[in-house]
Scaffold this motif. Structure first.
Motif, PDB file in Angstrom:
ATOM      1  N   GLY A 127      54.298  32.556  35.017  1.00 25.39           N
ATOM      2  CA  GLY A 127      55.347  33.576  35.019  1.00 25.39           C
ATOM      3  C   GLY A 127      54.783  34.907  34.569  1.00 25.39           C
ATOM      4  N   ARG A 128      55.655  35.899  34.501  1.00 24.97           N
ATOM      5  CA  ARG A 128      55.209  37.228  34.072  1.00 24.97           C
ATOM      6  C   ARG A 128      55.078  37.246  32.554  1.00 24.97           C
ATOM      7  NH1 ARG A 128      59.136  39.974  36.845  1.00 24.97           N
ATOM      8  NH2 ARG A 128      59.720  40.813  34.813  1.00 24.97           N
ATOM      9  N   GLU A 129      53.943  37.732  32.092  1.00 20.23           N
ATOM     10  CA  GLU A 129      53.623  37.812  30.660  1.00 20.23           C
ATOM     11  C   GLU A 129      54.767  38.408  29.832  1.00 20.23           C
ATOM     12  OE1 GLU A 129      50.070  37.396  29.418  1.00 20.23           O
ATOM     13  OE2 GLU A 129      50.949  37.478  27.411  1.00 20.23           O
ATOM     14  N   ASP A 130      55.281  39.559  30.304  1.00 24.38           N
ATOM     15  CA  ASP A 130      56.313  40.274  29.538  1.00 24.38           C
ATOM     16  C   ASP A 130      57.626  39.493  29.437  1.00 24.38           C
ATOM     17  OD1 ASP A 130      56.700  40.560  32.251  1.00 24.38           O
ATOM     18  OD2 ASP A 130      57.675  42.520  32.077  1.00 24.38           O
ATOM     19  N   ALA A 131      57.846  38.609  30.402  1.00 26.91           N
ATOM     20  CA  ALA A 131      59.093  37.837  30.379  1.00 26.91           C
ATOM     21  C   ALA A 131      58.918  36.514  29.635  1.00 26.91           C
ATOM     22  CB  ALA A 131      59.568  37.563  31.807  1.00 26.91           C
ATOM     23  N   VAL A 132      57.781  35.868  29.810  1.00 21.63           N
ATOM     24  CA  VAL A 132      57.578  34.527  29.258  1.00 21.63           C
ATOM     25  C   VAL A 132      57.117  34.565  27.804  1.00 21.63           C
ATOM     26  CG1 VAL A 132      56.259  32.388  29.476  1.00 21.63           C
ATOM     27  CG2 VAL A 132      57.089  33.548  31.536  1.00 21.63           C
ATOM     28  N   ARG A 133      56.145  35.423  27.511  1.00 21.87           N
ATOM     29  CA  ARG A 133      55.504  35.416  26.186  1.00 21.87           C
ATOM     30  C   ARG A 133      56.487  35.534  25.026  1.00 21.87           C
ATOM     31  NH1 ARG A 133      50.815  33.148  25.114  1.00 21.87           N
ATOM     32  NH2 ARG A 133      49.691  34.322  26.707  1.00 21.87           N
ATOM     33  N   PRO A 134      57.430  36.524  25.069  1.00 23.75           N
ATOM     34  CA  PRO A 134      58.357  36.655  23.940  1.00 23.75           C
ATOM     35  C   PRO A 134      59.176  35.380  23.682  1.00 23.75           C
ATOM     36  CG  PRO A 134      58.561  38.533  25.441  1.00 23.75           C
ATOM     37  CD  PRO A 134      57.653  37.562  26.105  1.00 23.75           C
ATOM     38  N   VAL A 135      59.609  34.734  24.774  1.00 25.81           N
ATOM     39  CA  VAL A 135      60.409  33.513  24.598  1.00 25.81           C
ATOM     40  C   VAL A 135      59.533  32.389  24.063  1.00 25.81           C
ATOM     41  CG1 VAL A 135      62.036  31.925  25.709  1.00 25.81           C
ATOM     42  CG2 VAL A 135      61.777  34.250  26.606  1.00 25.81           C
ATOM     43  N   LEU A 136      58.336  32.297  24.579  1.00 26.24           N
ATOM     44  CA  LEU A 136      57.415  31.233  24.152  1.00 26.24           C
ATOM     45  C   LEU A 136      57.053  31.398  22.667  1.00 26.24           C
ATOM     46  CD1 LEU A 136      56.063  28.790  25.460  1.00 26.24           C
ATOM     47  CD2 LEU A 136      54.088  30.216  25.998  1.00 26.24           C
ATOM     48  N   ASP A 137      56.909  32.645  22.249  1.00 22.22           N
ATOM     49  CA  ASP A 137      56.584  32.898  20.837  1.00 22.22           C
ATOM     50  C   ASP A 137      57.707  32.449  19.908  1.00 22.22           C
ATOM     51  OD1 ASP A 137      54.051  33.859  21.274  1.00 22.22           O
ATOM     52  OD2 ASP A 137      54.680  35.956  21.468  1.00 22.22           O
ATOM     53  N   ASP A 140      51.575  38.034  38.447  1.00 25.68           N
ATOM     54  CA  ASP A 140      52.218  39.325  38.708  1.00 25.68           C
ATOM     55  C   ASP A 140      53.549  39.197  39.418  1.00 25.68           C
ATOM     56  OD1 ASP A 140      50.663  41.348  37.632  1.00 25.68           O
ATOM     57  OD2 ASP A 140      49.183  41.218  39.246  1.00 25.68           O
ATOM     58  N   VAL A 141      53.562  38.304  40.403  1.00 26.67           N
ATOM     59  CA  VAL A 141      54.700  38.263  41.321  1.00 26.67           C
ATOM     60  C   VAL A 141      55.669  37.129  40.973  1.00 26.67           C
ATOM     61  CG1 VAL A 141      55.371  38.069  43.759  1.00 26.67           C
ATOM     62  CG2 VAL A 141      53.179  39.135  43.135  1.00 26.67           C
ATOM     63  N   ALA A 142      56.958  37.437  41.051  1.00 30.66           N
ATOM     64  CA  ALA A 142      57.986  36.392  40.941  1.00 30.66           C
ATOM     65  C   ALA A 142      58.819  36.433  42.216  1.00 30.66           C
ATOM     66  CB  ALA A 142      58.850  36.632  39.716  1.00 30.66           C
ATOM     67  N   VAL A 143      58.992  35.270  42.847  1.00 33.22           N
ATOM     68  CA  VAL A 143      59.832  35.195  44.047  1.00 33.22           C
ATOM     69  C   VAL A 143      61.273  35.437  43.628  1.00 33.22           C
ATOM     70  CG1 VAL A 143      60.698  33.613  45.830  1.00 33.22           C
ATOM     71  CG2 VAL A 143      58.262  33.601  45.224  1.00 33.22           C
ATOM     72  N   ARG A 144      61.951  36.304  44.376  1.00 35.55           N
ATOM     73  CA  ARG A 144      63.353  36.571  44.041  1.00 35.55           C
ATOM     74  C   ARG A 144      64.277  35.520  44.661  1.00 35.55           C
ATOM     75  NH1 ARG A 144      61.302  41.857  45.001  1.00 35.55           N
ATOM     76  NH2 ARG A 144      61.617  41.291  47.179  1.00 35.55           N
ATOM     77  N   MET A 145      65.457  35.342  44.048  1.00 36.34           N
ATOM     78  CA  MET A 145      66.392  34.319  44.514  1.00 36.34           C
ATOM     79  C   MET A 145      66.874  34.600  45.930  1.00 36.34           C
ATOM     80  SD  MET A 145      66.393  32.081  42.215  1.00 36.34           S
ATOM     81  CE  MET A 145      67.775  30.913  42.361  1.00 36.34           C
ATOM     82  N   ASP A 146      66.883  35.874  46.347  1.00 36.92           N
ATOM     83  CA  ASP A 146      67.389  36.178  47.689  1.00 36.92           C
ATOM     84  C   ASP A 146      66.280  36.509  48.687  1.00 36.92           C
ATOM     85  OD1 ASP A 146      66.733  38.491  46.452  1.00 36.92           O
ATOM     86  OD2 ASP A 146      68.580  39.568  46.930  1.00 36.92           O
ATOM     87  N   ASP A 147      65.017  36.271  48.293  1.00 31.35           N
ATOM     88  CA  ASP A 147      63.919  36.447  49.252  1.00 31.35           C
ATOM     89  C   ASP A 147      64.071  35.425  50.380  1.00 31.35           C
ATOM     90  OD1 ASP A 147      62.682  38.488  47.925  1.00 31.35           O
ATOM     91  OD2 ASP A 147      61.078  37.272  47.052  1.00 31.35           O
TER      92      ASP A 147
END
Lengths: 351, 351
Positions: free
Chosen positions: A38-48, A63-70
């Motif tokens: 996942g993206r560092e900025d999104a995952v790391r804080p929660v994991l910590d 870097d990339v996250a697939v969007r729900m509406d892609d």
């Protein structure tokens, strides 16, 4: 130890839900290990914030996250090789993980899984299998939407895949298998279903007991362990049933709120309603299993909460633990080795 | 006065149920008259016990009664021109009756109806329409099993037929219409559904508001007034939903019986449970309407009790009273007159 790769960005809520969900799994399954993407900025804080989860997880930034509406094609174009969804699937291919779970968009997950893992030998098209609560317990229904339309051979393949899954998850020696059909005889069309029935009867496989045709209302009755159909009808059956369950829950809520006596009765029968709610709790049966691929991928509902996501992860865990994959392979080998067609016409394409 | 022809022999219970059912209708609809067909020895004794029904009914003896397990071809061979089912349908053709009701076997009733009444001009295949209870009220779903598979033009025809029925029964000026589809985009197949969507959008008919695609769970939500699909998926959707409703009723019954407090609560909330039961009562929504034929035929559930059969008869009554037939004809004429294809290629076949 069972290692599960997670697309932490998938779903409507991303890491805020997927990671706490994993912690629940870890508490219940001490031998589970996680490989997170996942993206560092999104995952790391929660994991910590979740040191117990952090201790049993590896995390890789994507870097990339697939969007729900892609759209699936769009997701493949933009997310192949590098998105958290792709990386999680790829971890199964490389052997880094035993199964992959994502709450991301179904079309993209299926497209990437097919592209990355490819289908098993002898299997032309994958299926999505759902676990369906019934009066008798649980049944497996497939395909619930991976592919539209299926020929007789593909329906037979689905039967083999579904039976192997039922055998492993429900611990039944020879699961009963039914082909979904409509009740009216002599009706035009759906030759594929009739032909698949003939093929299953002739094959007389040891891995299943072929029951015959079943109708839509047989699913909830639990008439058979495995209900086989093509993806269009399967998806519509699943969603119609979900819609009906929600509708009745709504009726019940309204009825119990209408009078003072009803509210009082509801309070007294609270435990009973709680049990009913648990039975009807879609979270507990969350998870569509992709069958027929060279690896295990489970799709969680996008809107799943922590417990729902945990259920999908545990489904993947059970699939690994029970050795579904090897059982499926063994039945497929047996079936295709014995099949007259494999000896004659299609031998070339199968070697 | 509305005259309804009845296949008194149809259903699991025959005249013992169908005739008392008619008496209920007569009490609620004083302008209903009945034309009964059946075996003298079975019908006459029951009719003699019900003088109020006898006074408003004509009875004709028929040697042959179609059996519930006859195949359609067999029923046609043995029952054409002479069975109670055939005679009841024929009464609509000759103008002796305005609508025909039978609780006999669906395949035979459809085969005989097609043979005797034939389809309306411009309509290739008939459909069976079901009334589906929803959170918002009621919707119409078609086709629930008359024909397997449907091309785009047939789906458009079903939309026109269903909209006319909704317009008449629900008293909505421009009913909303949705095409049943699966949620996943860019999926293979079901080109017919996409093409039908394009055709409906282009046609921009005054008689309906085309909503777009809907999914299985939209049916119970009441997202649209009319849900259009081909018969295989429609039948499976209907039966899956019925199965789920029965399953939840069973869960509820079990839960309310498990403890003393639950039983007490159940007693207190008895009125609420009663209302819930009424909402879930399939008898009240009994009746599959055959659309697209040159006459109104309603199929009652074979296992229907008196009230269930009465509901099917009243559905036929309402269809006549509301003038569904003429409205349908008007919309069809308008659509086919405007349709570019009718002016060009297919003009010959429609004149």
């Amino acid at each position: 130890m069972i290692r599960i790769s997670i697309d932490a960005m998938g779903g409507d809520h991303g890491p805020e839900v997927t990671l706490p969900g994993l912690l629940r799994v870890a508490e219940r399954r001490p031998d589970a290990r996680f490989v997170l993407f996942g993206r560092e900025d999104a995952v790391r804080p929660v994991l910590d914030r979740l040191p117990d989860l952090k201790a049993i997880s590896d995390f890789t930034h994507c870097d990339v996250a697939v969007r729900m509406d892609d759209k699936p094609s769009q997701a493949l174009r933009q997310g192949r090789w590098k998105s958290s969804m792709w990386k999680a699937i790829e971890a199964v291919k490389t052997g880094e993980a035993d199964a992959c779970i994502s709450a991301g968009n179904t079309g993209a997950l299926m497209a990437m899984s097919k592209f990355c893992l490819r289908t098993m030998a002898d299997i032309e098209r994958p299926a999505i299998a759902a676990i369906w609560p019934t009066i008798r317990g649980e049944s497996i229904v497939l395909d619930v939407g991976a592919t539209i339309g299926a020929d007789a051979q593909q329906l037979v393949d689905f039967a083999i895949l579904g039976a192997a899954m039922a055998n492993a998850l429900f611990d039944v020696e020879r699961p009963t298998v039914g082909l979904l059909n409509v009740g009216v005889e002599e009706i035009k069309g759906q030759e594929e279903v009739k032909e698949a029935g003939r093929m299953l009867r002739e094959a007389a496989l040891d891995s299943m007991h072929y029951h015959g045709f079943v109708e839509g209302d047989d699913i909830g009755k639990g008439t058979v362990d495995v209900v086989v159909t093509e993806g269009f009808a399967g998806n519509i059956a699943l969603k119609s049933a979900e819609g009906t369950a929600r509708q009745i829950a709504e009726y019940l809520r309204e009825a119990m709120n209408q009078t003072f006596l009803a509210r009082l009765g509801y309070l007294l029968a609270h435990g009973a309603f709680q049990r009913l709610r648990e039975k009807m709790d879609v979270r507990k049966i969350n998870g569509g299993v992709f069958l027929g691929l060279r690896g295990i991928v489970v799709k969680s509902h996008g809107g799943a909460d922590e417990e729902g996501f945990a259920a999908a992860v545990e489904l993947g865990y059970e699939m690994v633990k029970s050795g579904v994959f090897d059982r499926t392979r063994a039945t497929l080998d047996l079936y295709h080795a014995r099949k007259p067609a494999a000896l004659a016409g299609s031998a070339v394409s199968h070697t």
